[in-house]
Design an enzyme around this catalytic site. Structure first.
Site, PDB file in Angstrom:
ATOM      1  N   LYS A 286       0.842  -1.192   0.000  1.00 43.93           N
ATOM      2  CA  LYS A 286       0.000   0.000   0.000  1.00 43.93           C
ATOM      3  C   LYS A 286       0.880   1.247   0.000  1.00 43.93           C
ATOM      4  O   LYS A 286       2.015   1.211   0.478  1.00 43.93           O
ATOM      5  CB  LYS A 286      -0.853   0.027   1.279  1.00 43.93           C
ATOM      6  CG  LYS A 286      -2.036  -0.924   1.261  1.00 43.93           C
ATOM      7  CD  LYS A 286      -2.861  -0.783   2.528  1.00 43.93           C
ATOM      8  CE  LYS A 286      -4.008  -1.758   2.560  1.00 43.93           C
ATOM      9  NZ  LYS A 286      -5.022  -1.511   1.527  1.00 43.93           N
ATOM     10  N   ARG A 360     -10.628 -11.324   1.504  1.00 46.33           N
ATOM     11  CA  ARG A 360     -11.436 -12.402   0.913  1.00 46.33           C
ATOM     12  C   ARG A 360     -10.693 -13.741   0.962  1.00 46.33           C
ATOM     13  O   ARG A 360     -11.318 -14.792   1.028  1.00 46.33           O
ATOM     14  CB  ARG A 360     -11.841 -12.013  -0.525  1.00 46.33           C
ATOM     15  CG  ARG A 360     -10.695 -11.789  -1.452  1.00 46.33           C
ATOM     16  CD  ARG A 360     -11.059 -10.973  -2.691  1.00 46.33           C
ATOM     17  NE  ARG A 360     -11.074  -9.540  -2.432  1.00 46.33           N
ATOM     18  CZ  ARG A 360     -11.374  -8.604  -3.328  1.00 46.33           C
ATOM     19  NH1 ARG A 360     -11.718  -8.952  -4.567  1.00 46.33           N
ATOM     20  NH2 ARG A 360     -11.351  -7.330  -3.015  1.00 46.33           N
TER      21      ARG A 360
HETATM   22  N1  BES Z   1      -8.351  -3.695   4.209  1.00 42.35           N
HETATM   23  C1  BES Z   1      -8.411  -3.242   2.872  1.00 42.35           C
HETATM   24  C2  BES Z   1      -9.670  -2.443   2.582  1.00 42.35           C
HETATM   25  C3  BES Z   1      -9.693  -1.052   3.135  1.00 42.35           C
HETATM   26  C4  BES Z   1      -8.924  -0.055   2.567  1.00 42.35           C
HETATM   27  C5  BES Z   1     -10.507  -0.760   4.181  1.00 42.35           C
HETATM   28  C6  BES Z   1      -8.981   1.220   3.093  1.00 42.35           C
HETATM   29  C7  BES Z   1     -10.581   0.522   4.698  1.00 42.35           C
HETATM   30  C8  BES Z   1      -9.791   1.513   4.147  1.00 42.35           C
HETATM   31  C9  BES Z   1      -8.411  -4.443   1.939  1.00 42.35           C
HETATM   32  O1  BES Z   1      -7.662  -5.537   2.330  1.00 42.35           O
HETATM   33  C10 BES Z   1      -7.825  -3.981   0.653  1.00 42.35           C
HETATM   34  O2  BES Z   1      -6.691  -3.625   0.635  1.00 42.35           O
HETATM   35  N2  BES Z   1      -8.629  -3.967  -0.409  1.00 42.35           N
HETATM   36  C11 BES Z   1      -8.209  -3.527  -1.677  1.00 42.35           C
HETATM   37  C12 BES Z   1      -8.764  -4.465  -2.706  1.00 42.35           C
HETATM   38  C13 BES Z   1      -8.217  -4.241  -4.082  1.00 42.35           C
HETATM   39  C14 BES Z   1      -6.744  -4.600  -4.124  1.00 42.35           C
HETATM   40  C15 BES Z   1      -9.004  -5.090  -5.044  1.00 42.35           C
HETATM   41  C16 BES Z   1      -8.738  -2.119  -1.883  1.00 42.35           C
HETATM   42  O3  BES Z   1      -9.867  -1.831  -1.447  1.00 42.35           O
HETATM   43  O4  BES Z   1      -8.025  -1.297  -2.418  1.00 42.35           O
HETATM   44 MN    MN Z   2      -5.631  -5.326   1.737  1.00 41.83          MN
END
Ligand code: BES
Ligand code: MN
Ligand code: ZN
Length: 505
Positions: A286, A360
């Protein structure tokens, strides 16, 4: 905090000296119209209150407060006037704002106890029981501090110890008593969820969560806790869950808390909570900004803890199983790489195109594992997608379900508690976005409808059950100056379970 409900007629109250060191709270509507309780006080105080209002010092604007001291002929040291806005416009949201303001003012005063007159306030579409329960929750929320890790505990005065709900013309009913005890259980469940959520990733590890579950099992003999380690998960074939923890030095845990409140034969409701104790994104790292907030990626798990504690406190007559897959998502040379293909416990294979779509991957194996408990209903709760925040902001949780009746029951529980969710589509039409050239599916579905394709992924593992998924990415915590976990959706989940018991009677 201690709560009680009593019929106490304010004019008799007056002069009884019962409320020394205390505070009496009464409502004032827009343009200074007094509620019944306020009128009684005003009369006893020979129009002291209405004079202040006439002077313009309290207009009755919603969520405004005015603290008065030594009001003539009133035994209580203090009177708190609470503005309620325009009488016909007072709805659930506005009432909650007013309660928050009232609690802030009460906490800010030096009152040790308070009598709140709330049942003479009419809130659109809500009854007195609801009004009391929201007051209870607001009082807990205003007292909440996350100071476990400060070297000196926050000593800012918290002198308020007792809240009494005053009834003007009625005896305390069973309905009001129940509302208060349910609200206390919910508020304490929310506080537990907040505590776990707010703890940093170096403290709140999967092992820490497992210990908390064991503690909960020791406190309540109705709860049985089981912890599986990575070896156990290996044996069960949880290749998807284990692929997420590969980059981390912290051992993964699969936590199960079985709450038995009903006959053994009664099929349980299974709650599955995402327990990523830190989500760095893994190899699909990230960006740095606000990455600290990914300690909140276990708020789904925290809400399962909070809900199970609440129903155990209430001794609800149903069976509930909480399942928490928990690990860290970290980059390292042993971490899963984009393109890797893994086999889930269900046998379905997954091409991991983005290691940041890890929620997931742990949930799917936990959902397959849930079959062991022969669930009546499965609900998973997860901070699953940033896309859900784009869709619904920080107001509603995203709700997905393969059964409309279940969806409506959950929506209703959210409305009741003002912990709302919004029904999102889970149509087959979205499934093709998960097609992979090399495996049964891929773990991402592109930018379009990101929260929906995430839910579609989970749906592939829950075909045999009545199932719902709550995406709480936008609602589980607040960012910025007020950074902190919200305790959501403990109110929604607990209310849903309470409603289930009521419906089965
Ligand atoms: N935990 C995150 C989702 C999230 C991001 C929750 C910011 C709250 C604030 C999750 O694991 C994630 O990183 N999801 C990705 C999915 C994508 C790579 C398809 C996302 O939402 O960017
Ligand atoms: Mn994630
Ligand atoms: Zn995540």
């Amino acid at each position: 905090m201690e709560f009680s409900i009593k019929q106490c007629s304010p004019e008799k109250h007056v002069g009884s000296a019962k409320l020394k060191n205390g505070c009496v709270l009464v409502g004032v509507f827009d343009s200074g119209k007094l509620t019944d309780a306020a009128q009684i006080l005003d009369k006893a105080a020979q129009h002291y209150i209405s004079e202040i209002i006439a002077r313009g010092d309290m207009t009755g604007k919603a969520a405004s407060t005015l603290l008065l001291h030594n009001v003539p002929n009133i035994a209580s040291d203090r009177v708190l006037l609470l503005g309620l806005g325009k009488r016909p416009e007072l709805d659930a949201r506005q009432y909650i704002d007013c309660m928050r303001a009232a609690m802030r003012a009460l906490q800010g005063s030096n009152a040790k106890d308070a009598v709140l007159y709330l049942t003479d306030i009419t809130v659109k579409g809500r009854d007195s029981a609801w009004c009391l329960s929201q007051a209870v929750i607001a009082s807990y929320e205003s007292q909440y501090r996350s100071d476990q890790l400060k070297s000196k505990a926050d000593k800012s005065k918290q002198v308020l110890r007792k809240i009494q709900f005053g009834l003007l013309n009625e005896k305390p009913s069973a309905a009001l008593e129940t509302a208060v005890s349910e609200a206390v259980a919910i508020a304490q469940g929310m506080a537990l969820a907040k505590d776990l959520g707010n703890l940093p990733g170096n403290v709140c590890t999967p092992t820490y969560l497992a210990k908390q579950a064991i503690t909960l099992g020791k406190t309540h003999k109705t709860i049985k806790t089981t912890i599986l380690d990575e070896k156990d998960m290996q044996k069960l074939g949880m290749g998807s869950l284990l692929s997420v923890t590969r980059g981390s030095a912290e051992p993964a845990k699969l936590i199960t808390m079985e709450y038995h409140g009903a006959d053994k034969k009664q099929k349980p409701v299974v709650l599955v909570g995402k327990g990523i104790t830190f989500d760095s994104g893994g190899i699909s790292l990230k960006p740095g900004a606000e990455m600290d907030e990914m300690k909140y990626d276990m708020c789904g798990a925290a809400s399962v803890f909070g809900t199970i504690q609440a129903i155990a406190e209430l001794g609800l007559k149903l069976n509930v199983v909480g399942i928490i897959p928990s690990c860290e998502n970290m980059p390292s040379s042993t971490a899963t790489k984009p393109g890797d293909i893994v086999t889930s416990m269900s046998g379905q294979t997954i091409e991991i195109l983005n290691t940041d779509a890890e929620g997931r991957l742990i949930l799917c194996d936990a959902l397959t594992y849930a079959a062991k408990f022969q669930p009546d209903t499965i609900i998973d709760i997860a901070t699953l997608t940033g896309a859900c925040i784009i869709a619904l902001g920080h107001v509603a949780s995203g709700l997905f379900s393969n059964q409309d009746k279940l969806a409506h029951e959950l929506l209703a529980a959210g409305e009741q508690t003002q912990d709302r969710a919004w029904h999102m589509p889970l149509w087959e039409d979205y499934q093709s976005q998960l097609d992979s050239n090399f495996a049964d599916m891929q773990n991402i579905g592109g930018r379009a409808g990101g929260s929906i394709t995430a839910a579609c992924f989970l749906a592939r593992f829950t075909k045999e059950y009545r199932w719902a998924h709550l995406d709480i990415a936008g609602t589980a915590w607040k960012s910025g100056k007020d950074k902190g976990a919200t305790g959501r959706p403990v109110p929604l989940l607990t209310r849903y379970l309470i409603n289930r018991v009521a419906a089965s009677k």
